[in-house]
Design an enzyme around this catalytic site. Structure first.
Site: not given
Length: 660
Positions: A521, A634
């Site tokens: 991320s 994610h």
């Protein structure tokens, strides 16, 4: 003494995760959830009940199911919980005297977040509905696969990394009669709602929602009271901030909550507020305490554990809560005169808790670098804690762990950067070892004294592991967490390079010619940025990363506000600033072999971010490899499909072993 072995990748399947402690109304038992990965590489989670006096632990639910969110009825005779045993997650009820669990909700799109009314006659629940749906619509039994249909989009916020495409559904609240199973819808309209607590008299709920006229364009969360009999909503906050976890005082006159008014956008630390229900006056009672309220610590051993918010004492004179500071998350109390006291503040990560306020007994879920997590009890105001569970005892007896050494490195401008260094397993004095720099996501998160399987795997492979909290991280005050906004790739980059310089100077066992870097991320963004600005690393791996802020603005589920918040502008205002902070701009300068790992269903950092980076590198015939993970969003590394989590680690380890 047994000879211990190094941590293996597939040891991920040996780790049991205990969570969600819930003390019974009488204070003698604690309900909990234990999650495992079964032989078929699937998650299972079940309800357990433990006697606090004898320590006896009994499993209450079984099967290839995922049970969670246990909640005791006020009389202690039953437990409501969420289970997917019927298909979609629904509320189920099990009697503490024994017997099979009974299904309580049959909502079309499932139900979540059960909250008992004070008299135990009703449960408040949440469910997703389209405008035209009825709360009476039942969950459909498995049918033949329907033909695909186009998705018609009219909202700005139409997708979520957690939930996928919104498909014009909204989260609404309902109450279920426990005896008759009749369900009554309480909220309506194109808004999402979350129930948090009942008023002591059982007439109202404290809820959160964004019901502003322009709700699709304003990222805020307000607190309301909802009258259950009429559906009447009363706004308590000012439509300007992010307020959540409201809880009712015992006398029904005050609501406490977490929140802030977005003073520093997404980098604003949480505070505790009190709202007087008669005057509607809102007061921040932690404004002089420069500490983030709540749990900011990250770990790959667990994900998404619920926080109960501020918990009132029996007499309503204190609040109990967690806070994150200097790489630890602890349990604290604040008296209404603003005096704050640490109840439990040791090296570790309190990732869950419950308090039996009648007896001042607390049960904490605690992890540390040597333990994925267990439950402990303590009496508030007394020293010492009692261990309740030891769910990974046999596994931990087998494996050799590297215990992180805390370090503080001076940055380029004199700021002190805190973090940890792990030695490789089998460390021998006089030998040189390669080192990998791990970078966390967020960026407003916090590495902590918590268990991290991936870091242990790298140490077991013979790597020293450096993981730091550069500016932008939580745990070091408001100025620190805000310091990276508008400066991504600036002093945050310098913090990390200074940390590497520091350990190379202080620890002679690190081989400067064999350095690796990885992160996910924001950590993936920073990995991309690093290899575009220095060639000091021999290998790199970027995970669920950002490479191009210009396109991120339009493709991420948060891009349209996150770029403004974090980079300082958006595509419509200053696309050049977005491009300046984009690692893709510097792709011609990348010489470090780069592995790119990304989930196909990642809507937070969509896979096109990885595609752009890979093509730009491959087109130049640079050393790179791209691995795409299906069915993965994610959260792949923390809660993704177990078999893909294992494959992700295999690729990561193999890449560094090959290139370093």
């Amino acid at each position: 003494m047994l000879n211990k072995r190094p941590m293996a990748i597939d040891d991920l399947c040996q780790i049991k995760v205990v969570s969600e402690p819930q003390i019974s109304p009488c204070g003698s038992k604690v309900a909990q959830i234990q999650q495992v990965i079964d032989e078929e590489k699937e998650y299972q989670s079940h309800l357990y009940i433990q006697c606090l006096h004898s320590g006896k632990l009994t499993q209450w639910t079984y099967g290839k199911v995922r049970d969670h969110s246990p909640r005791w009825s006020p009389d202690g005779n039953s437990i409501a919980f969420i289970s997917n045993r019927s298909g979609k997650p629904q509320v189920w009820l099990i009697q503490t005297s024994g017997g099979e669990a009974q299904q309580l909700t049959f909502c079309k799109n499932g139900a979540s977040n059960p909250i008992w009314s004070p008299d135990g006659s009703q449960l408040a629940v949440q469910t997703s509905l389209k405008i035209e749906d009825s709360i009476e619509d039942k969950e459909e039994k498995k049918q033949e696969k329907k033909k695909s249909e186009p998705l018609v989009v009219n909202r700005l916020s139409y997708k979520s990394d957690a939930a996928g495409f919104a498909n014009e559904t909204y989260t609404h609240l309902a109450v279920v009669d426990v005896k008759t199973k009749e369900i009554k819808q309480l909220t309506y309209g194109p808004f999402d709602h979350q129930a948090c607590s009942w008023s002591p008299n059982g007439e109202q709920l404290a809820i959160t929602a964004n019901r502003t006229e322009d709700s699709d364009y304003q990222l805020i969360s307000d607190i309301f009271t909802l009258t259950v009999s009429t559906g009447e909503l009363t706004l308590l906050t000012n439509e300007k901030g992010m307020f959540h976890k409201p809880t009712w005082s015992p006398d029904g006159k005050t609501i406490a909550c977490f929140g802030h008014e977005l003073e520093y956008s997404g980098a604003t630390i949480n505070q505790i507020y009190l709202i007087n229900l008669e005057t509607k006056r809102k007061e921040c009672i932690t404004k002089t305490w420069d500490v983030h309220i709540g749990d900011a610590a990250i770990s790959d051993a667990r994900s998404g554990h619920p926080n109960p918010g501020p918990v009132w004492s029996k007499d309503g004179d204190r609040l109990f809560f967690t806070a994150s500071e200097n790489g630890n998350t602890g349990l604290y109390q604040i008296e209404l005169n603003n005096e704050i006291t640490a109840i439990y503040h040791e090296v570790g990560h309190v990732f869950g808790f419950d308090v039996h306020v009648q007896s001042n007994l607390a049960v904490l879920a605690i992890s540390d670098p040597s333990n994925p997590g267990d439950l402990y009890s303590l009496t508030i105001g007394e020293k010492g804690k009692k261990r309740l569970t030891n769910v990974n005892e046999d596994f931990l007896r087998e494996v050799d762990l590297s215990l992180p050494e805390p370090i503080t490195a001076p940055s380029k401008d004199g700021w002190e950067i805190h973090g940890w260094l792990m030695k490789p397993i089998g460390f021998e004095e006089g030998k040189k070892y390669p080192m990998i720099l791990e970078i966390h996501g967020g960026p407003h998160a916090m590495y902590a004294n918590s268990f991290f399987h991936e870091l242990q795997v790298l140490a077991a492979q013979g790597y020293a592991v450096l993981f730091m909290n550069p500016r932008g991280s939580h745990g070091y005050g408001q100025k620190f967490v805000d310091a990276c906004r508008g400066d991504y790739g600036g002093m945050d980059y310098e913090d990390l390079m200074a940390s590497v310089d520091y350990v190379l100077e202080q620890y002679d066992f690190i081989d400067e010619s064999r350095l690796g870097v990885t992160g996910g991320s924001y950590g993936g963004f920073m990995t991309n940025w690093i290899v575009g600005h220095t060639n000091r690393f021999k290998a790199a791996a970027t995970l669920r990363s950002i490479s191009n802020w210009t396109s991120f603005y339009g493709v991420s589920d948060i891009g349209y506000f996150f770029t403004k918040w974090e980079i300082g502008s958006c595509f419509l205002e200053d696309p050049e600033k977005l491009w300046y902070h984009s690692p893709l701009r510097y792709v011609k300068q990348i010489e470090t072999p780069l592995l790119i790992l990304h989930g196909e269903n990642d809507y937070r950092c969509p896979i096109e971010q990885a595609e752009q980076l890979y093509i730009a590198l491959k087109h130049q015939k640079k050393d790179t490899m791209f691995v795409r993970f299906p069915e993965s969003n994610h959260e792949l590394s923390r809660s993704g499909p177990p078999h893909l989590r294992l494959e992700r680690l295999e690729h990561l380890v193999n890449w560094f072993n090959k290139k370093m």
